[in-house]
Scaffold this motif. Structure first.
Motif, PDB file in Angstrom:
ATOM      1  N   ILE A 103      41.613  39.940  46.483  1.00  0.00           N
ATOM      2  CA  ILE A 103      40.262  40.493  46.520  1.00  0.00           C
ATOM      3  C   ILE A 103      39.331  39.802  45.519  1.00  0.00           C
ATOM      4  O   ILE A 103      38.341  40.380  45.078  1.00  0.00           O
ATOM      5  CB  ILE A 103      40.272  42.016  46.266  1.00  0.00           C
ATOM      6  CG1 ILE A 103      40.934  42.360  44.937  1.00  0.00           C
ATOM      7  CG2 ILE A 103      40.961  42.724  47.422  1.00  0.00           C
ATOM      8  CD1 ILE A 103      40.793  43.836  44.537  1.00  0.00           C
ATOM      9  N   PHE A 104      39.636  38.555  45.179  1.00  0.00           N
ATOM     10  CA  PHE A 104      38.854  37.836  44.182  1.00  0.00           C
ATOM     11  C   PHE A 104      37.361  37.788  44.519  1.00  0.00           C
ATOM     12  O   PHE A 104      36.521  37.836  43.626  1.00  0.00           O
ATOM     13  CB  PHE A 104      39.389  36.410  44.028  1.00  0.00           C
ATOM     14  CG  PHE A 104      40.791  36.338  43.502  1.00  0.00           C
ATOM     15  CD1 PHE A 104      41.033  36.357  42.140  1.00  0.00           C
ATOM     16  CD2 PHE A 104      41.870  36.258  44.365  1.00  0.00           C
ATOM     17  CE1 PHE A 104      42.318  36.304  41.643  1.00  0.00           C
ATOM     18  CE2 PHE A 104      43.169  36.189  43.882  1.00  0.00           C
ATOM     19  CZ  PHE A 104      43.393  36.217  42.514  1.00  0.00           C
ATOM     20  N   GLY A 105      37.034  37.678  45.784  1.00  0.00           N
ATOM     21  CA  GLY A 105      35.627  37.579  46.174  1.00  0.00           C
ATOM     22  C   GLY A 105      35.019  38.867  46.667  1.00  0.00           C
ATOM     23  O   GLY A 105      33.839  38.898  47.040  1.00  0.00           O
ATOM     24  N   VAL A 106      35.800  39.968  46.683  1.00  0.00           N
ATOM     25  CA  VAL A 106      35.298  41.235  47.233  1.00  0.00           C
ATOM     26  C   VAL A 106      35.753  42.418  46.372  1.00  0.00           C
ATOM     27  O   VAL A 106      36.101  43.477  46.875  1.00  0.00           O
ATOM     28  CB  VAL A 106      35.785  41.441  48.691  1.00  0.00           C
ATOM     29  CG1 VAL A 106      35.103  40.470  49.625  1.00  0.00           C
ATOM     30  CG2 VAL A 106      37.304  41.287  48.800  1.00  0.00           C
ATOM     31  N   GLU A 107      35.716  42.243  45.068  1.00  0.00           N
ATOM     32  CA  GLU A 107      36.256  43.253  44.156  1.00  0.00           C
ATOM     33  C   GLU A 107      35.661  44.644  44.383  1.00  0.00           C
ATOM     34  O   GLU A 107      36.389  45.611  44.581  1.00  0.00           O
ATOM     35  CB  GLU A 107      36.019  42.818  42.706  1.00  0.00           C
ATOM     36  CG  GLU A 107      36.786  41.594  42.275  1.00  0.00           C
ATOM     37  CD  GLU A 107      38.241  41.875  41.934  1.00  0.00           C
ATOM     38  OE1 GLU A 107      38.642  43.063  41.914  1.00  0.00           O
ATOM     39  OE2 GLU A 107      38.964  40.902  41.689  1.00  0.00           O
ATOM     40  N   ALA A 108      34.341  44.753  44.327  1.00  0.00           N
ATOM     41  CA  ALA A 108      33.710  46.068  44.404  1.00  0.00           C
ATOM     42  C   ALA A 108      33.930  46.727  45.761  1.00  0.00           C
ATOM     43  O   ALA A 108      34.324  47.901  45.845  1.00  0.00           O
ATOM     44  CB  ALA A 108      32.212  45.947  44.115  1.00  0.00           C
ATOM     45  N   GLU A 109      33.694  45.963  46.843  1.00  0.00           N
ATOM     46  CA  GLU A 109      33.852  46.529  48.192  1.00  0.00           C
ATOM     47  C   GLU A 109      35.287  46.970  48.449  1.00  0.00           C
ATOM     48  O   GLU A 109      35.540  48.038  49.016  1.00  0.00           O
ATOM     49  CB  GLU A 109      33.435  45.493  49.239  1.00  0.00           C
ATOM     50  CG  GLU A 109      32.005  45.016  49.115  1.00  0.00           C
ATOM     51  CD  GLU A 109      31.889  43.753  48.283  1.00  0.00           C
ATOM     52  OE1 GLU A 109      30.973  42.956  48.576  1.00  0.00           O
ATOM     53  OE2 GLU A 109      32.692  43.578  47.356  1.00  0.00           O
ATOM     54  N   ALA A 110      36.237  46.151  48.039  1.00  0.00           N
ATOM     55  CA  ALA A 110      37.639  46.466  48.284  1.00  0.00           C
ATOM     56  C   ALA A 110      38.063  47.728  47.545  1.00  0.00           C
ATOM     57  O   ALA A 110      38.774  48.581  48.103  1.00  0.00           O
ATOM     58  CB  ALA A 110      38.516  45.290  47.861  1.00  0.00           C
ATOM     59  N   ARG A 111      37.626  47.874  46.319  1.00  0.00           N
ATOM     60  CA  ARG A 111      38.028  49.051  45.545  1.00  0.00           C
ATOM     61  C   ARG A 111      37.398  50.329  46.094  1.00  0.00           C
ATOM     62  O   ARG A 111      37.990  51.411  45.992  1.00  0.00           O
ATOM     63  CB  ARG A 111      37.680  48.833  44.068  1.00  0.00           C
ATOM     64  CG  ARG A 111      38.532  47.726  43.444  1.00  0.00           C
ATOM     65  CD  ARG A 111      38.167  47.407  42.008  1.00  0.00           C
ATOM     66  NE  ARG A 111      38.883  46.228  41.541  1.00  0.00           N
ATOM     67  CZ  ARG A 111      39.626  46.165  40.430  1.00  0.00           C
ATOM     68  NH1 ARG A 111      39.750  47.251  39.684  1.00  0.00           N
ATOM     69  NH2 ARG A 111      40.243  45.056  40.092  1.00  0.00           N
ATOM     70  N   GLU A 112      36.247  50.211  46.688  1.00  0.00           N
ATOM     71  CA  GLU A 112      35.636  51.374  47.345  1.00  0.00           C
ATOM     72  C   GLU A 112      36.482  51.812  48.535  1.00  0.00           C
ATOM     73  O   GLU A 112      36.688  53.007  48.766  1.00  0.00           O
ATOM     74  CB  GLU A 112      34.221  51.035  47.785  1.00  0.00           C
ATOM     75  CG  GLU A 112      33.228  50.916  46.636  1.00  0.00           C
ATOM     76  CD  GLU A 112      31.870  50.441  47.086  1.00  0.00           C
ATOM     77  OE1 GLU A 112      31.706  50.196  48.305  1.00  0.00           O
ATOM     78  OE2 GLU A 112      30.965  50.313  46.237  1.00  0.00           O
ATOM     79  N   VAL A 113      36.999  50.844  49.293  1.00  0.00           N
ATOM     80  CA  VAL A 113      37.864  51.171  50.424  1.00  0.00           C
ATOM     81  C   VAL A 113      39.132  51.853  49.926  1.00  0.00           C
ATOM     82  O   VAL A 113      39.579  52.872  50.486  1.00  0.00           O
ATOM     83  CB  VAL A 113      38.229  49.896  51.216  1.00  0.00           C
ATOM     84  CG1 VAL A 113      39.288  50.220  52.273  1.00  0.00           C
ATOM     85  CG2 VAL A 113      36.995  49.308  51.878  1.00  0.00           C
ATOM     86  N   MET A 114      39.729  51.327  48.875  1.00  0.00           N
ATOM     87  CA  MET A 114      40.976  51.891  48.351  1.00  0.00           C
ATOM     88  C   MET A 114      40.809  53.347  47.933  1.00  0.00           C
ATOM     89  O   MET A 114      41.700  54.174  48.132  1.00  0.00           O
ATOM     90  CB  MET A 114      41.459  51.056  47.170  1.00  0.00           C
ATOM     91  CG  MET A 114      41.845  49.633  47.527  1.00  0.00           C
ATOM     92  SD  MET A 114      42.084  48.638  46.043  1.00  0.00           S
ATOM     93  CE  MET A 114      41.932  46.978  46.739  1.00  0.00           C
ATOM     94  N   ALA A 115      39.652  53.659  47.348  1.00  0.00           N
ATOM     95  CA  ALA A 115      39.398  55.034  46.926  1.00  0.00           C
ATOM     96  C   ALA A 115      39.371  55.991  48.110  1.00  0.00           C
ATOM     97  O   ALA A 115      39.653  57.174  47.960  1.00  0.00           O
ATOM     98  CB  ALA A 115      38.074  55.105  46.159  1.00  0.00           C
ATOM     99  N   ASP A 116      39.064  55.473  49.298  1.00  0.00           N
ATOM    100  CA  ASP A 116      39.033  56.315  50.499  1.00  0.00           C
ATOM    101  C   ASP A 116      40.411  56.539  51.104  1.00  0.00           C
ATOM    102  O   ASP A 116      40.571  57.384  51.991  1.00  0.00           O
ATOM    103  CB  ASP A 116      38.128  55.672  51.563  1.00  0.00           C
ATOM    104  CG  ASP A 116      36.654  55.711  51.182  1.00  0.00           C
ATOM    105  OD1 ASP A 116      36.284  56.543  50.327  1.00  0.00           O
ATOM    106  OD2 ASP A 116      35.879  54.904  51.737  1.00  0.00           O
TER     107      ASP A 116
END
Length: 341
Positions: A103-116
């Motif tokens: 997730i080097f290029g999508v840190e913020a978006e990816a972590r938002e998905v994980m929280a869901d």
């Protein structure tokens, strides 16, 4: 193994320094849901082809885990950063227990998905550390500075000009730390060693890497550090030596590649699988599993260069390897951008 075609082709992007870290807190993983019956259903999401150096090591480890029956494995390759979050959601909605990737290029978006999806375990390559606000995310990176340092000793011993060329993709921590360790190893053999350092701005552009390496050869380098594909081709054409990174390519360049620092992802993935099986997977930095002491990296066999490496270098490598493994010697981790000397 099932190969997915969910995503459109793209190359891995450079990690934006402004990536947001403020994330919505996710609920802790539910041990009951993580205690999945064997095999664990695992999905891999990669932004490059699985043949690419770095991703190939993750892919191989997943195949090995599948072969021994620990997991069932599907994957998507060439997933663009703009499509990464969508692919994550599709796998999470499809009942996957664990998702691995980068997730080097999508840190913020990816972590938002994980929280869901708090009941899905995520094991992701990242330049950031774990975050208690996202307890189902564990991070990793290829901390193979131990092997890179040892390969630098060989380079230093083999260089006659005292000038080494180093070609990398991007100056991000996972690349920088390996270059610094390599340089430190080379200086063990020649404290006056000079280095030419350049980054091509791509994770996969062999022609550009080759062109950059040619320029270094013209500027006196007689050993090339091949962090990217294309560098060893330049070394071969110029009759120079090369040092590989992450994978062993000596069979393709038997007269060129002297040694390579190899990444073994198996210890990282196996530790995560064990945590999922035990219902104890939580936010953690798995970087240590890439250390040599954990079996996460090694020097590739010398192959055609057996008997051609100076004994002084081999003796130092043997002593340093033993010291690294027993903890009496530590290779420095320097994530700062390396510079030419």
């Amino acid at each position: 193994m099932t190969k997915s075609t969910l995503a459109a082709p793209s190359r891995r992007r450079f990690l934006a320094s402004s990536a947001a870290l403020a994330l919505t807190a996710g609920a802790a993983l539910s041990p009951a849901k993580l205690m999945a019956a064997e095999p664990i259903k695992v999905a891999g999401i990669y932004t490059v082809p699985v043949e690419q150096q770095w991703v190939s090591r993750i892919h191989m480890a997943a195949l090995a885990a599948q072969d021994r029956g620990d997991i069932s494995y599907s994957y998507s390759e060439n997933t663009s950063n703009s499509d990464y979050a969508r692919v994550m959601r599709e796998y999470a909605e499809s009942g996957y227990t664990m998702i691995i990737g980068e997730i080097f290029g999508v840190e913020a978006e990816a972590r938002e998905v994980m929280a869901d999806y708090p009941d899905v375990a995520f094991l992701m390559g990242s330049s950031f550390k774990e975050d208690a606000a996202v307890p189902n995310l564990s991070v990793f990176d290829n901390y193979i500075q131990d092997a890179a340092y040892l390969s630098g000793i060989i380079a230093g011993a083999m260089s006659k000009s005292g000038n080494i060329g180093m070609v990398g993709g991007f100056p991000i921590p996972e690349v920088n730390r390996l270059m610094h360790a390599f340089m430190a190893g080379a200086k063990e053999m020649n404290p006056e060693m000079k280095f030419q350092v350049s980054f091509i701005g791509s994770w996969f552009d062999p022609p550009k890497a080759k062109e950059t390496a040619f320029a270094m050869a013209e500027n006196g380098a007689d050993v090339l550090y091949a962090e990217r594909f294309g560098v060893s081709d330049a070394a071969k054409e110029k009759g120079l030596l090369a040092i590989g990174n992450v994978i062993d390519t000596q069979s393709d360049y038997p007269d060129t590649v002297v040694a390579s620092a190899i990444w073994h992802f198996e210890p990282t993935l196996d530790a995560a699988i064990a945590a999922v099986q035990a219902g104890s997977f939580t936010a953690k930095d798995y970087g240590i599993y890439s250390f040599m002491a954990k079996g996460g990296c090694s020097l590739a066999p010398y192959g055609t260069f057996e008997g051609k490496i100076p004994q002084a270098a081999l003796d130092l490598i043997a002593s340093r390897t033993a010291a690294i493994k027993d903890g009496s010697y530590t290779v420095a981790i320097n994530d700062e951008e390396p510079k030419s000397s």
